[in-house]
Enzyme design. Structure first.
Site, short mmCIF file in Angstrom:
data_model
loop_
_atom_site.label_atom_id
_atom_site.label_comp_id
_atom_site.label_asym_id
_atom_site.label_seq_id
_atom_site.Cartn_x
_atom_site.Cartn_y
_atom_site.Cartn_z
N SER A 1 46.86 118.92 36.52
CA SER A 1 45.63 118.38 35.94
C SER A 1 44.43 118.51 36.87
CB SER A 1 45.81 116.89 35.62
OG SER A 1 46.97 116.70 34.88
N GLU B 1 62.79 120.54 32.09
CA GLU B 1 63.08 119.12 32.00
C GLU B 1 64.44 119.02 31.32
OE1 GLU B 1 58.58 117.61 31.53
OE2 GLU B 1 60.32 116.37 31.12
N GLY C 1 50.63 120.17 40.99
CA GLY C 1 49.17 120.25 40.85
C GLY C 1 48.77 120.94 39.55
N SER D 1 50.66 112.98 41.40
CA SER D 1 51.60 111.96 41.87
C SER D 1 52.19 112.37 43.21
CB SER D 1 52.74 111.79 40.88
OG SER D 1 52.25 111.36 39.64
N GLU E 1 49.51 111.64 21.92
CA GLU E 1 48.83 112.42 20.87
C GLU E 1 49.23 113.90 20.97
OE1 GLU E 1 47.26 110.22 22.87
OE2 GLU E 1 46.96 108.66 21.38
C1 LIG Z 1 50.76 107.87 36.22
C2 LIG Z 1 50.32 109.28 36.01
C3 LIG Z 1 50.86 110.28 36.78
C4 LIG Z 1 50.42 111.58 36.65
N1 LIG Z 1 50.94 112.55 37.47
C5 LIG Z 1 50.46 113.80 37.39
C6 LIG Z 1 50.91 114.80 38.31
O1 LIG Z 1 51.76 114.55 39.17
N2 LIG Z 1 50.36 116.03 38.22
C7 LIG Z 1 49.43 116.35 37.30
O2 LIG Z 1 48.98 117.48 37.27
N3 LIG Z 1 48.98 115.43 36.40
C8 LIG Z 1 49.48 114.17 36.43
N4 LIG Z 1 49.03 113.21 35.55
C9 LIG Z 1 47.97 113.57 34.61
C10 LIG Z 1 48.39 113.64 33.15
O3 LIG Z 1 49.18 114.77 32.91
C11 LIG Z 1 47.10 113.65 32.33
O4 LIG Z 1 46.45 112.43 32.54
C12 LIG Z 1 47.35 113.85 30.86
O5 LIG Z 1 47.84 115.14 30.60
C13 LIG Z 1 46.06 113.61 30.04
O6 LIG Z 1 44.99 114.34 30.52
P1 LIG Z 1 43.58 113.62 30.80
O7 LIG Z 1 43.83 112.46 31.68
O8 LIG Z 1 42.63 114.63 31.25
O9 LIG Z 1 43.14 113.05 29.41
P2 LIG Z 1 42.39 113.86 28.26
O10 LIG Z 1 43.07 115.15 28.05
O11 LIG Z 1 40.94 113.88 28.55
O12 LIG Z 1 42.66 112.94 27.02
C14 LIG Z 1 41.85 111.81 26.67
C15 LIG Z 1 42.30 111.33 25.30
O13 LIG Z 1 42.06 112.36 24.34
C16 LIG Z 1 43.24 112.67 23.65
N5 LIG Z 1 43.25 114.12 23.36
C17 LIG Z 1 42.93 115.13 24.16
N6 LIG Z 1 43.11 116.30 23.54
C18 LIG Z 1 43.56 116.02 22.30
C19 LIG Z 1 43.94 116.79 21.17
N7 LIG Z 1 43.93 118.15 21.18
N8 LIG Z 1 44.36 116.14 20.07
C20 LIG Z 1 44.42 114.79 20.04
N9 LIG Z 1 44.06 114.01 21.06
C21 LIG Z 1 43.65 114.62 22.19
C22 LIG Z 1 44.34 112.33 24.62
O14 LIG Z 1 45.58 112.12 23.93
C23 LIG Z 1 43.79 111.06 25.23
O15 LIG Z 1 44.05 109.98 24.40
C24 LIG Z 1 49.44 111.90 35.67
C25 LIG Z 1 48.91 110.89 34.87
C26 LIG Z 1 49.34 109.59 35.03
C27 LIG Z 1 48.76 108.51 34.16
#
Ligand SMILES: Cc1cc2nc3c(=O)[nH]c(=O)nc-3n(C[C@H](O)[C@H](O)[C@H](O)COP(=O)(O)OP(=O)(O)OC[C@H]3O[C@@H](n4cnc5c(N)ncnc54)[C@H](O)[C@@H]3O)c2cc1C
Length: 687
Positions: free
Chosen positions: A416, A531, A414, A448, A663
């Site tokens: 995000s 990891e 947990g 997940s 990114e």
């Molecule tokens: C299939 C899948 C499984 C997942 N499983 C888990 C899980 O088990 N537990 C969990 O906690 N999370 C999980 N996640 C979440 C995942 O870690 C996040 O989606 C990811 O870290 C991106 O965060 P966000 O979705 O809030 O996107 P945002 O952070 O809002 O990003 C949106 C866009 O902005 C860009 N961006 C943001 N900040 C910057 C920066 N400083 N510089 C440049 N670009 C930037 C990003 O690269 C992206 O393109 C999962 C996601 C997926 C798709």
């Protein structure tokens, strides 16, 4: 090579002159025609010393500075190699203005020029071997050019100031730099691998050399292009060295086969299911001691006895439904735990084996080669367990570790939240301590497997008044606690593997806090660093299995063009194959580095950035091969592979998002490895 394989008096004499530096002895290789120069030879007396050679070529590699040229020429349809001295009558060597002025091409005209017989190249294998070595050396030069261009750019990005900032602070510079590093490392892997296979006289060497030449030169050109762009006007000048690297890289790309041609040649060797290449066997590639070998034997013997009856045969069927599969995998994990064959990297006192890195490589590759699925408790085994071992109390270790090993407890992660993803430390899920109880309110998202796990490892804010990275704690929450609601989220591919998790006045004992209160950010850094260096084995195997299926599918679809698969798709298949090789070689290089006691560097982020993009490309290729037939989804009559490619294509979009976006990883590479300044808005703790 000529001297080693051809032998003879003249060859040995030339070898001595070459080694002593008395003469520059160049091999007659044309940039466009290889060793097929179209020259002819005639015997005029003594069978060794008296010959003449006639013919002309305009693009001999490095011939301009040659004192002696060893040229292939035909006698009655058979190719022999002849030594021709540059000073002899009838020899005209011209210096050709060339793309790469530091390695000019030469034109050569031999008009019945006196020559000595070096030896017969009779068999085509020898000629091919000459070209092979030349290609590998060219690839190595291209790698050098790329590395230098990267170094120049990374230095420049730290010094050059624009808008009051070193330009290396801009992501528009950082991200190309990270891409450049990934390309350089891939080029290096391809070159090292081919050189190693040539030394080993492996039957895979010819294909590895084609790959090295294609990968290294193509990547080098792209790296130098990016380098020039990152330099602005100065990069376009004659004065700056970059154009020399551009010239070297592009010349390397054009000589002896362009990348597209070489990939096409590789593709032709791949498009017979029977001709699929073997991957490097990771277990064979790591250096291991006697204990590791015993470990290997023990593990294999244990698997022989303990995998279900019929496992690995074509008749064996795993349960199909998701619930049955989970139950099956869970029982398998329990069995492995009984034999002490899970969590082998944990210390012995916690039920592990304290496995060496070599043992982990052996273990993972054996699991992969036997087709054992990922353990359902993998998050507990790789993330939660090691964190508890490092930060947990003895009571927590006692309470959780054995259940993690056996798969009785399955953990979700947990991290995000709706307002905190890349910027994880912005998390707002709140935990208040009342006496011996922690009360949690808030929401996690994209979690997940939370719908089938029973615990969640949760980052919560315990002190809202502290700076962002402080005041965070890690708390273990049972997912069946009152106030927890898990709501699956339907994904792009129609299924639900991740979830929203809501916490409303969820009460857990204070003993469930893992590590010191308010130091969850630091505790979590350890978590993420667990990891393993051997994860690439599983990723590569999954990638490789999909690629093999794609190749089998392509071979099954001769209808694509009357003459077989379209060349551009064949080339893309070869590129995907090269990618699968690079994932493996990069991973093994990293293991070797860690085994030698050196820090792993950015290998994790490099593997992520490269592997994630590659996965998306792979499924795109699969769909492009299916063509319009790929429009049909699961359940439709005639859907190729019952719609699995469409499913994979949609699902692969997650590759560059989950586990940190590309990114964010590029930022890590640029800042952590290349030393670029941090983003202006980046706050507090390190990545
Ligand atoms: C299939 C899948 C499984 C997942 N499983 C888990 C899980 O088990 N537990 C969990 O906690 N999370 C999980 N996640 C979440 C995942 O870690 C996040 O989606 C990811 O870290 C991106 O965060 P966000 O979705 O809030 O996107 P945002 O952070 O809002 O990003 C949106 C866009 O902005 C860009 N961006 C943001 N900040 C910057 C920066 N400083 N510089 C440049 N670009 C930037 C990003 O690269 C992206 O393109 C999962 C996601 C997926 C798709």
């Amino acid at each position: 090579l000529l001297f080693e394989r051809v032998g003879g008096v003249v060859a040995m004499e030339l070898a001595r002159e070459l080694v002593s530096g008395m003469k520059v002895v160049a091999c007659g290789i044309s940039a466009s025609r290889g060793v097929d120069l179209g020259m002819t030879a005639r015997q005029t007396g003594d069978p060794v010393a008296h010959w003449t050679v006639t013919g002309s070529v305009t693009d001999l590699l490095e011939a301009a500075c040659a004192g002696v040229l060893v040229v292939p020429a035909r006698v009655d349809g058979v190719t022999h190699f002849f030594a021709v001295s540059a000073e002899e009558a009838g020899v005209t060597i011209g210096d050709q203005p060339s793309l790469d002025p530091s390695q000019r091409l030469g034109s050569i005209t031999l008009n019945a020029a006196p020559a000595r017989l070096v030896g017969s190249a009779g068999d085509a294998g020898l000629q091919a071997a000459v070209v092979e070595r030349a290609r590998l050396l060219i690839a190595a030069q291209a790698l050098g050019a790329a590395q230098k261009a990267l170094n120049l750019t990374s230095d420049y990005a730290k010094q050059r100031v624009a808008f009051g900032q070193p330009i290396g602070r801009f992501q528009a510079i950082k991200h190309p730099l990270a891409d450049m590093l990934v390309r350089v490392e891939n080029a290096r892997s391809a070159v090292y691998h081919a050189a190693w296979l040539l030394d080993e006289r492996s039957s895979e060497a010819p294909r590895a050399v084609l790959m090295a030449k294609a990968v290294a030169t193509e990547n080098a050109v792209k790296v130098v292009h990016q380098a020039i762009q990152c330099h602005g006007g100065i990069g376009f000048t004659w004065e700056h060295d970059l154009h020399l690297h551009l010239r070297r890289a592009k010349a390397a790309e054009l000589a002896l086969g362009r990348p597209d041609d070489l990939f096409d040649a590789i593709g032709q060797t791949l498009l017979h299911p029977s001709a699929l290449s073997a991957d490097l066997a990771p277990a064979a590639a790591v250096s291991k001691g006697a204990q590791d070998s015993m470990f290997y034997d023990d593990f294999r013997a244990w698997l022989d006895e303990n995998l279900p009856e019929g496992w690995g045969t074509s008749d064996y069927r795993m349960p199909r439904g998701p619930a049955e599969r989970l139950e099956f995998a869970r029982a398998l994990q329990a069995r492995f735990a009984l034999g002490n064959w899970v969590a082998i990297h944990w210390p012995r006192e916690f039920g592990g084996r304290g496995a060496t890195l070599a043992q982990q490589v052996i273990f993972n590759s054996e699991l992969v080669s036997r087709g054992v699925p990922q353990m359902p408790g993998h998050r507990g085994l790789t993330i939660v367990g090691p964190t508890l071992i490092e930060h947990g109390t003895p009571e927590q270790q006692e309470r959780f570790l054995e259940r993690i090993r056996s798969g009785e407890d399955l953990w979700a992660g947990g991290f995000s939240e709706p307002e905190a993803g890349s910027d994880l430390a912005a998390l707002r899920t709140r935990a208040v301590i009342e006496g011996a109880t922690v009360i949690v309110n808030g929401q996690k998202i994209w979690t997940s497997s939370a719908h089938w796990c029973n615990w969640i490892y949760t980052l919560v804010r315990t002190d809202p008044d502290s700076p962002k990275h402080e005041g965070i704690s890690v708390v273990a929450i049972p997912l069946d606690s009152p106030g927890v609601v898990v709501r699956p989220i339907r994904q792009i591919n129609g299924i639900s593997t991740f979830n929203e998790v809501f916490f409303e006045d969820v009460r857990v004992p204070i003993d469930n806090i893992i590590g010191p209160l308010n130091q969850g950010w630091t505790v979590n850094r350890t978590t993420l660093s667990h990891e393993h260096f051997t994860l690439f084995i599983g990723s590569q195997a999954r990638y490789r299995r999909s690629l093999d299926d794609i190749i089998a599918m392509a071979c099954d679809r001769p209808s694509m063009t009357p003459s077989g698969i379209a060349p551009h798709l064949r080339g893309r298949i070869a590129r995907a194959w090269a990618t699968s090789q690079l994932i493996m070689i990069n991973g093994l290089r990293n293991v070797a580095r860690v085994q030698a006691g050196r820090p792993p560097g950015a290998a994790g982020s490099i593997a992520k950035v490269f592997g994630q993009e590659a996965e998306k490309d792979l499924f795109e290729l699969a769909l492009d091969i299916t063509g319009p037939a790929g429009l049909l989804d699961r359940g439709a009559d005639g859907a190729v592979g019952r719609g699995k490619w469409l499913f994979g294509y949609l699902g692969a979009r997650a590759a560059t998002i989950g586990g940190g976006t590309s990114e964010i990883h590029k930022n890590k590479i640029a800042e952590g490895v290349l030393g670029m300044p941090r983003d202006l808005w980046a706050d507090g703790a390190d990545h």
